[in-house]
Design a protein around this motif. Structure first.
Motif, PDB file in Angstrom:
ATOM      1  N   VAL A  31      -3.606  -3.211   1.693  1.00  0.00           N
ATOM      2  CA  VAL A  31      -2.486  -3.722   1.756  1.00  0.00           C
ATOM      3  C   VAL A  31      -1.546  -4.070   1.374  1.00  0.00           C
ATOM      4  O   VAL A  31      -0.237  -4.064   2.119  1.00  0.00           O
ATOM      5  N   LEU A  32      -1.469  -3.793  -0.266  1.00  0.00           N
ATOM      6  CA  LEU A  32      -0.518  -3.393  -0.394  1.00  0.00           C
ATOM      7  C   LEU A  32       0.979  -2.900  -0.414  1.00  0.00           C
ATOM      8  O   LEU A  32       1.714  -2.377  -0.361  1.00  0.00           O
ATOM      9  N   SER A  33       0.256  -1.137  -0.113  1.00  0.00           N
ATOM     10  CA  SER A  33       1.009  -0.939   0.421  1.00  0.00           C
ATOM     11  C   SER A  33       1.740  -0.102   1.681  1.00  0.00           C
ATOM     12  O   SER A  33       2.682   0.715   2.118  1.00  0.00           O
ATOM     13  N   ALA A  34       0.933  -1.410   2.268  1.00  0.00           N
ATOM     14  CA  ALA A  34       1.605  -1.809   3.821  1.00  0.00           C
ATOM     15  C   ALA A  34       2.940  -2.319   2.991  1.00  0.00           C
ATOM     16  O   ALA A  34       3.492  -2.292   5.023  1.00  0.00           O
ATOM     17  N   LYS A  35       3.356  -2.954   2.460  1.00  0.00           N
ATOM     18  CA  LYS A  35       4.073  -3.714   2.298  1.00  0.00           C
ATOM     19  C   LYS A  35       5.604  -3.247   2.250  1.00  0.00           C
ATOM     20  O   LYS A  35       6.516  -3.439   2.360  1.00  0.00           O
ATOM     21  N   GLY A  36       5.866  -1.157   1.997  1.00  0.00           N
ATOM     22  CA  GLY A  36       7.096  -0.936   1.449  1.00  0.00           C
ATOM     23  C   GLY A  36       7.370  -0.953   0.399  1.00  0.00           C
ATOM     24  O   GLY A  36       9.036  -0.517   0.201  1.00  0.00           O
ATOM     25  N   LYS A  37       6.724  -1.930  -0.221  1.00  0.00           N
ATOM     26  CA  LYS A  37       7.022  -1.951  -1.681  1.00  0.00           C
ATOM     27  C   LYS A  37       6.885  -0.961  -2.872  1.00  0.00           C
ATOM     28  O   LYS A  37       5.428  -0.974  -2.797  1.00  0.00           O
ATOM     29  N   ARG A  38       7.297  -1.338  -4.241  1.00  0.00           N
ATOM     30  CA  ARG A  38       6.369  -0.831  -4.732  1.00  0.00           C
ATOM     31  C   ARG A  38       5.692  -1.991  -5.799  1.00  0.00           C
ATOM     32  O   ARG A  38       6.192  -2.739  -5.391  1.00  0.00           O
ATOM     33  N   PHE A  39       4.843  -1.196  -6.280  1.00  0.00           N
ATOM     34  CA  PHE A  39       3.550  -2.517  -6.048  1.00  0.00           C
ATOM     35  C   PHE A  39       2.772  -1.979  -8.085  1.00  0.00           C
ATOM     36  O   PHE A  39       2.519  -1.003  -8.542  1.00  0.00           O
ATOM     37  N   VAL A  40       2.442  -3.706  -8.013  1.00  0.00           N
ATOM     38  CA  VAL A  40       1.558  -3.356  -9.949  1.00  0.00           C
ATOM     39  C   VAL A  40       0.655  -3.654  -9.328  1.00  0.00           C
ATOM     40  O   VAL A  40       0.050  -4.718  -8.540  1.00  0.00           O
ATOM     41  N   LEU A  41      -1.029  -3.264  -8.972  1.00  0.00           N
ATOM     42  CA  LEU A  41      -2.410  -3.964  -9.498  1.00  0.00           C
ATOM     43  C   LEU A  41      -3.409  -4.070 -10.490  1.00  0.00           C
ATOM     44  O   LEU A  41      -3.140  -2.605 -10.841  1.00  0.00           O
ATOM     45  N   VAL A  42      -3.848  -5.346 -11.102  1.00  0.00           N
ATOM     46  CA  VAL A  42      -4.621  -4.805 -12.248  1.00  0.00           C
ATOM     47  C   VAL A  42      -5.789  -5.350 -11.334  1.00  0.00           C
ATOM     48  O   VAL A  42      -6.502  -6.001 -10.825  1.00  0.00           O
TER      49      VAL A  42
END
Length: 443
Positions: free
Chosen positions: A269-280
């Motif tokens: 889901v996060l990578s589909a946003k096309g943004k950099r991300f942080v996941l904990v």
């Protein structure tokens, strides 16, 4: 992996266009994943290796690129609390043992001069995710989005997490999200004293609500916001082997997703946003079950954490601008592998205690048959028991490991404040060095 990806702040060679800029090219930035297998020391990993891959095998954890000895002291304790340790990871500064997203009961500024790493990421427009196999207020994830003078104030903490703006929130803890007496989807009454229904509040804020593994795995990648509520409390039952057997309870709730499944969905889901991300991501069972001196449960929990590490490593294979960091903040229960050397003892119950009085566990608890390791390189299946030093968290033999983008910046000796600094460098760029590591910053 290209050379510049090993150093998030390395200025790459200037192109003809960049030569026109007085400041040169910006440093390359990426994504950060922090997996926190709570309570896991080196001996925990050694034990789970035996049951998953055998003494000559390799866990996903073993395959990570870089490793450093972890130092987990706080301002007033040589050992960390879960809430104090999580606050240090989230803010990059030393805090007292009692802290939860604060400097004890005072507002806290991160090492960068802002809020927690996740809240700063939200402010910068990055995508964000928090995952916990425990309830939503567990500090290993919660301290990145909530601040409270008391860890026990779960009304306040859970409300802050839901209203934080984090894109993906996956955990247990339904009873902490619904009003006192209201029966939830998982069959238990709520305990909120403030009368709020934070699941409905999440729906108002645009979250798609899911309650089971099947519902989670069916989510389309284009889902904007996800709130997963997978158990009334934790997704596991943190009791001794004997109590679980007498009460007819499983170690993990069968309808709840595993940590690996939650991690895989969040990354999708996060990578589909096309943004950099942080996941904990936190596996809480490895701490709670170890503190209950449940050996088989602890090994199950840590094997699940290793599966999640494997998911993150697979993601990095396709997204090489991603850093994976993993570390505990304590050594729960002081677990040690106790070898069974005499073949005559292979099919005998393990003694309840060692010669020095330390409790021993076999595969089903006290006084049961020893654990059987997976075959070694010669095909031998050796036996062992688990010994316990305590029923709580100890300083122990914790290590931090890193893999992927910027992983080579992990030092061989890792202060707990450096977890924040390493992730920050990948997400935003280097912080200035500021004298003694982990100076307190309170506003």
């Amino acid at each position: 992996m290209i050379e510049s990806q090993h150093h998030p702040n390395l200025i790459v060679a200037l192109s003809a266009t960049c030569l026109l800029c007085l400041s040169g090219c910006a440093p390359k930035l990426g994504n950060a994943i922090f997996i926190h297998p709570d309570g896991s020391g080196v001996a925990h990993w050694g034990a789970v290796r035996l049951v998953v891959d055998g003494p000559d095998g390799m866990l996903n954890w073993d395959r990570m690129d870089h490793m450093g000895v972890y130092r987990g002291h706080q301002t007033n304790s040589l050992g960390a609390s879960s809430n104090g340790g999580a606050t240090i990871h989230a803010y990059g500064v030393k805090v007292p043992y009692q802290s939860y997203g604060m400097y004890q009961d005072q507002p806290l500024t991160s090492l960068s001069g802002n809020g927690s790493l996740v809240m700063e990421a939200i402010d910068a427009g990055l995508a964000t995710g928090l995952i916990n196999s425990g309830h939503i207020g567990e500090p290993g994830s919660g301290a990145y989005a909530a601040s409270s003078p008391r860890r026990s104030d779960t009304d306040l903490i859970s409300r802050q997490v839901i209203e934080s703006g984090v894109d993906v929130i996956l955990s247990g803890g339904e009873r902490l999200l619904i009003p006192e007496g209201q029966i939830g989807r998982h069959g238990a009454p709520g305990v909120r004293k403030d009368g709020l229904d934070m699941i409905e509040r999440g729906r108002e804020l645009g979250y798609t609500i899911v309650y089971t593994r099947d519902e989670l795995l069916a989510l389309p990648s284009t889902t904007d916001r996800v709130l997963g509520v997978f158990a009334s409390n934790h997704t596991f039952n943190d009791k001794s082997e004997e109590r679980l057997k007498s009460e007819g309870l499983p170690v993990y709730h069968p309808d709840a997703p595993t940590l690996a499944e939650m991690t895989e969905t969040a990354l999708r889901v996060l990578s589909a946003k096309g943004k950099r991300f942080v996941l904990v991501v936190e596996e809480e069972g490895s701490d709670n079950l170890a503190n209950s001196n449940n050996a088989s449960g602890t090994l199950t929990a840590l094997a699940r954490a290793d599966e999640a590490i494997g998911v993150a490593m697979d993601f990095i294979d396709g997204h090489p601008n991603t850093l994976l960091v993993t570390a505990a903040d304590s050594d729960a229960g002081g677990m040690e592998v106790y070898p069974i050397r005499d073949e005559a003892d292979f099919e005998r119950p393990v003694a309840a205690k060692n010669d020095n009085g330390a409790p021993l566990d076999g595969r089903s608890g006290t006084g049961t048959l020893p654990f059987v390791a997976q075959p070694d390189q010669f095909g031998n299946r050796l036996r062992f028991a688990i010994g316990w030093a305590s029923g709580g968290d100890t300083l122990g033999g914790v290590v931090a490991k890193a893999h992927g983008f910027g992983a080579d910046r992990l030092p061989s000796n890792v202060d707990n404040t450096f977890i924040y600094r390493l992730m920050y460098s990948v997400l935003f760029g280097d912080l200035p060095e500021a004298g003694e590591a982990g100076n307190v910053q309170v506003k």
